[in-house]
Design a protein around this motif. Sequence first.
Motif, short mmCIF file in Angstrom:
data_model
loop_
_atom_site.label_atom_id
_atom_site.label_comp_id
_atom_site.label_asym_id
_atom_site.label_seq_id
_atom_site.Cartn_x
_atom_site.Cartn_y
_atom_site.Cartn_z
N PHE A 104 48.47 37.89 25.83
CA PHE A 104 47.20 38.21 26.46
C PHE A 104 47.39 39.37 27.44
N TYR A 105 46.28 40.07 27.66
CA TYR A 105 46.19 41.11 28.69
C TYR A 105 45.08 40.68 29.63
N GLY A 106 45.31 40.81 30.91
CA GLY A 106 44.31 40.35 31.86
C GLY A 106 44.13 41.29 33.03
N LEU A 107 42.98 41.15 33.65
CA LEU A 107 42.62 41.93 34.83
C LEU A 107 41.93 40.98 35.80
N LYS A 108 42.35 41.01 37.05
CA LYS A 108 41.71 40.18 38.07
C LYS A 108 41.37 41.04 39.27
N LEU A 109 40.12 40.95 39.72
CA LEU A 109 39.66 41.64 40.92
C LEU A 109 39.32 40.57 41.95
N GLY A 110 39.95 40.66 43.13
CA GLY A 110 39.73 39.61 44.11
C GLY A 110 39.95 40.06 45.54
N ILE A 111 39.86 39.10 46.44
CA ILE A 111 40.07 39.34 47.86
C ILE A 111 40.93 38.22 48.44
N GLN A 112 41.84 38.59 49.32
CA GLN A 112 42.65 37.61 50.06
C GLN A 112 42.07 37.45 51.45
N ILE A 113 42.02 36.24 51.93
CA ILE A 113 41.55 35.96 53.29
C ILE A 113 42.65 35.21 54.02
N SER A 114 43.11 35.79 55.14
CA SER A 114 44.23 35.19 55.86
C SER A 114 43.82 33.82 56.41
N GLU A 166 42.77 33.11 48.27
CA GLU A 166 42.22 34.22 47.49
C GLU A 166 41.23 33.71 46.46
N GLY A 167 40.27 34.53 46.16
CA GLY A 167 39.31 34.26 45.10
C GLY A 167 39.12 35.53 44.29
N GLY A 168 38.80 35.36 43.00
CA GLY A 168 38.65 36.56 42.19
C GLY A 168 37.89 36.31 40.91
N ILE A 169 37.57 37.41 40.24
CA ILE A 169 36.93 37.42 38.93
C ILE A 169 37.98 37.87 37.92
N ILE A 170 38.10 37.15 36.82
CA ILE A 170 39.13 37.48 35.82
C ILE A 170 38.49 37.92 34.51
N LEU A 171 39.21 38.75 33.81
CA LEU A 171 38.85 39.17 32.45
C LEU A 171 40.15 39.15 31.65
N GLU A 172 40.20 38.34 30.58
CA GLU A 172 41.42 38.19 29.80
C GLU A 172 41.12 38.33 28.31
N VAL A 205 37.99 36.74 24.25
CA VAL A 205 37.90 37.45 25.52
C VAL A 205 37.23 36.50 26.49
N PHE A 206 37.93 36.17 27.57
CA PHE A 206 37.42 35.23 28.55
C PHE A 206 37.08 35.95 29.85
N VAL A 207 35.94 35.60 30.43
CA VAL A 207 35.60 36.06 31.77
C VAL A 207 35.42 34.82 32.62
N GLY A 208 35.89 34.87 33.87
CA GLY A 208 35.80 33.66 34.67
C GLY A 208 36.16 33.88 36.12
N LEU A 209 36.45 32.76 36.78
CA LEU A 209 36.74 32.76 38.21
C LEU A 209 38.14 32.21 38.46
N SER A 210 38.73 32.66 39.54
CA SER A 210 40.08 32.25 39.90
C SER A 210 40.12 31.93 41.39
N TYR A 211 40.90 30.91 41.74
CA TYR A 211 41.12 30.56 43.14
C TYR A 211 42.60 30.25 43.33
N GLY A 212 43.16 30.70 44.44
CA GLY A 212 44.56 30.40 44.69
C GLY A 212 44.95 30.65 46.12
N VAL A 213 46.23 30.50 46.39
CA VAL A 213 46.79 30.78 47.70
C VAL A 213 48.00 31.69 47.52
N THR A 214 48.33 32.44 48.55
CA THR A 214 49.53 33.27 48.55
C THR A 214 50.35 32.90 49.77
N ILE A 215 51.59 32.53 49.52
CA ILE A 215 52.54 32.20 50.59
C ILE A 215 53.52 33.36 50.65
#
Length: 197
Positions: A141-151, A159-165, A175-185
Amino acid sequence: MIKRIFLMLASVSFSLIFSQETKPSKPVMGFYINPTVNLGYNLANRIKDNQNKDSQDYQQNVSPYLPNDFTYGITAVAGYNFIPNLALGSGLKYSFIADNFHLLYWVFQPKIMFNSGDEPIFVDLNYGKQINRSAVSDSQFYGLKLGIQISYLKRLSQEGGIILESHKFANSSAVFVGLSYGVTIFSNKNYTGYGED
């Protein structure tokens, strides 16, 4: 007296001209771990209009490889942010595409960041290669995610973002479009305002 004033003005002028203002460098995360969950909707036209769904060829070769309308998954990437606007990471991604489509990918992920620090906007470029055996093998797969990190803490951001895979399976694709949520340590405690003492 005039000579002294002139020398004093000249020395002040030269000190202003030749002094260099030090700009604070943009922060980097250092080493980081980024677990995320995602949910996506299949945009691809899964079945061509001229296909006969009742044919034996369709039932044996096409139908078993069609993805569902929805997918979900989890990704865990570890990487290093070595300059303020670029990080490189790698990890694993699990995707549930359909029944018997339990795909495990090795993922390579460059991350481009804008306004690094407390609330950076980022773009993740993803490439994944299937490493397990399931209903299909050798998927990618090839993917693209556009998002923002909030400290959130000294070494943690949400972080939250919009994904396209775009996924390529044995005899089908999606081809999937969707939402992503995560944390960065991350290792640099001064990356966000929470770390400043």
